[in-house]
Design a protein around this motif. Structure first.
Motif, short mmCIF file in Angstrom:
data_model
loop_
_atom_site.label_atom_id
_atom_site.label_comp_id
_atom_site.label_asym_id
_atom_site.label_seq_id
_atom_site.Cartn_x
_atom_site.Cartn_y
_atom_site.Cartn_z
N VAL A 2 56.24 104.15 26.19
CA VAL A 2 55.75 104.66 24.89
C VAL A 2 56.88 105.85 24.82
CG1 VAL A 2 53.56 105.96 24.68
CG2 VAL A 2 53.03 104.18 25.67
N ILE A 3 56.84 106.86 24.48
CA ILE A 3 57.87 107.86 23.91
C ILE A 3 56.80 108.64 23.61
CG2 ILE A 3 59.66 109.04 23.07
CD1 ILE A 3 61.70 106.09 22.87
N SER A 4 56.42 108.86 22.15
CA SER A 4 55.69 109.54 21.88
C SER A 4 54.38 108.88 21.16
CB SER A 4 56.04 110.29 20.96
OG SER A 4 54.71 111.15 19.67
N ASP A 5 52.84 108.91 21.51
CA ASP A 5 51.76 109.24 20.17
C ASP A 5 51.35 109.56 19.63
OD1 ASP A 5 49.97 107.24 19.14
OD2 ASP A 5 49.17 106.63 21.08
N SER A 6 50.91 109.97 18.66
CA SER A 6 49.94 111.40 18.11
C SER A 6 49.75 110.53 17.44
CB SER A 6 50.98 112.37 17.84
OG SER A 6 51.87 111.53 16.69
N SER A 7 49.02 111.61 16.82
CA SER A 7 47.54 111.02 14.86
C SER A 7 48.57 110.94 14.37
CB SER A 7 46.99 112.07 14.70
OG SER A 7 48.24 113.28 14.35
N TYR A 8 49.93 110.98 14.34
CA TYR A 8 50.85 109.96 12.85
C TYR A 8 51.76 109.84 12.55
CZ TYR A 8 53.48 114.33 14.98
OH TYR A 8 54.00 114.90 15.65
N ALA A 9 52.51 109.83 14.60
CA ALA A 9 52.53 108.39 14.95
C ALA A 9 52.70 107.40 16.34
CB ALA A 9 54.46 109.02 15.11
N PHE A 10 53.87 106.79 16.13
CA PHE A 10 53.54 106.03 17.22
C PHE A 10 54.91 105.26 17.90
CE2 PHE A 10 53.96 102.05 20.12
CZ PHE A 10 52.66 102.58 21.41
N LEU A 20 64.17 100.59 20.03
CA LEU A 20 63.15 101.89 19.47
C LEU A 20 62.60 101.36 18.27
CD1 LEU A 20 64.51 105.51 21.19
CD2 LEU A 20 63.13 104.51 18.77
N CYS A 21 61.16 101.97 18.82
CA CYS A 21 60.61 101.64 16.85
C CYS A 21 59.97 102.83 16.89
CB CYS A 21 59.73 100.30 17.37
SG CYS A 21 59.99 98.56 18.29
N ILE A 22 59.66 103.45 15.94
CA ILE A 22 58.91 104.72 15.08
C ILE A 22 57.95 103.62 13.94
CG2 ILE A 22 58.86 106.61 13.73
CD1 ILE A 22 61.57 107.48 14.20
N SER A 23 56.49 103.99 14.37
CA SER A 23 55.74 103.43 13.56
C SER A 23 55.01 104.68 13.11
CB SER A 23 54.65 102.35 14.15
OG SER A 23 55.67 101.49 14.24
N TRP A 24 54.75 104.86 11.02
CA TRP A 24 53.90 106.29 11.10
C TRP A 24 52.88 106.14 10.74
CZ3 TRP A 24 55.94 110.54 11.11
CH2 TRP A 24 57.25 110.71 11.77
N LYS A 25 51.69 106.50 10.71
CA LYS A 25 50.08 106.21 11.03
C LYS A 25 49.98 107.30 10.01
CE LYS A 25 49.68 106.11 16.37
NZ LYS A 25 48.40 106.81 17.11
N TRP A 38 63.39 114.86 16.28
CA TRP A 38 64.31 115.51 17.16
C TRP A 38 63.49 114.99 18.56
CZ3 TRP A 38 68.56 116.47 15.40
CH2 TRP A 38 68.45 117.55 14.49
N GLN A 39 62.56 114.49 18.21
CA GLN A 39 62.16 113.91 19.88
C GLN A 39 63.10 113.15 20.31
OE1 GLN A 39 58.04 113.66 19.97
NE2 GLN A 39 57.79 113.19 22.58
N VAL A 40 62.89 111.51 19.35
CA VAL A 40 63.36 110.53 19.79
C VAL A 40 64.68 110.61 19.61
CG1 VAL A 40 64.64 108.40 18.35
CG2 VAL A 40 61.78 109.11 18.17
N LEU A 41 65.80 111.42 19.13
CA LEU A 41 67.06 111.75 19.22
C LEU A 41 67.40 112.52 20.93
CD1 LEU A 41 69.95 111.83 17.68
CD2 LEU A 41 69.69 113.54 17.42
N GLN A 42 66.54 113.44 21.44
CA GLN A 42 66.73 113.59 22.98
C GLN A 42 66.41 112.31 23.76
OE1 GLN A 42 67.74 117.03 23.46
NE2 GLN A 42 67.76 116.03 25.39
N PHE A 43 65.56 111.86 23.76
CA PHE A 43 65.28 110.35 24.09
C PHE A 43 66.76 109.61 24.47
CE2 PHE A 43 64.10 105.93 24.87
CZ PHE A 43 63.29 106.07 25.79
N VAL A 44 67.56 109.31 23.21
CA VAL A 44 68.24 108.83 23.01
C VAL A 44 69.20 108.74 23.82
CG1 VAL A 44 69.87 107.71 20.72
CG2 VAL A 44 67.65 107.51 20.29
N LYS A 45 69.61 110.58 23.32
CA LYS A 45 70.37 111.05 24.27
C LYS A 45 70.54 110.77 25.71
CE LYS A 45 70.69 115.21 22.00
NZ LYS A 45 70.99 116.60 22.21
#
Length: 147
Positions: A2-10, A20-25, A38-45
């Motif tokens: 898990v890279i990020s889990d917020s109220s609006y995206a996982f 790498l998967c982005i699921s918008w909630k 930007w968080q995803v790009l930092q992970f990819v870097k």
């Protein structure tokens, strides 16, 4: 992972599938949208060779014009600089969104083309993942044939 889990995206990264998967909630506001990317790009870097992506917008509908323009003009050029190779992106949207696109298609404003990104569009997540895995196998065969 898990890279990020917020109220609006996982956001997660499957090392086994190398996707790498982005699921918008929920529909994000501009700041949430940009911060997540930007968080995803930092992970990819920090994790080189991630070239396969899935974005599920089936719960939120289409991105707005400002979001699309920001991705195209600001984000994708940085992705290209960091990855330096072609990437493959599966976009998943709802059946209703797909029908609306087909029935109401109007050419959008011209945005820069990014030929290093190969998009494909799906209404079923499993089909999107199958395509990404198929594209990976094709890349593996091309590398094998060169050696």
């Amino acid at each position: 992972m898990v890279i990020s889990d917020s109220s609006y995206a996982f956001v997660n990264y499957s090392k086994e599938a190398n996707v790498l998967c982005i699921s918008w909630k929920l529909k994000p506001d501009t700041e949430q949208f940009r911060n997540l990317y930007w968080q995803v790009l930092q992970f990819v870097k920090n994790s080189p060779n991630i070239r396969f992506y899935s974005t599920d917008i089936s719960r939120i509908g289409p991105l707005d014009a400002e979001q699309e323009a920001w991705l195209s003009r600001e984000y994708y050029p940085q992705v290209s600089d960091i990855i330096g190779e072609d990437i493959y992106a599966a976009v998943i949207f709802s059946e209703g969104h797909f029908k609306a696109l087909v029935n109401n298609y109007i050419a959008s404003q011209l945005l820069p083309l990014h030929e290093f990104i190969h998009f494909n569009y799906f209404t079923v997540k499993e089909e999107a993942m199958d395509w990404l895995l198929y594209m990976q196998k094709g890349q593996d065969l091309a590398i094998f044939a060169k050696s």
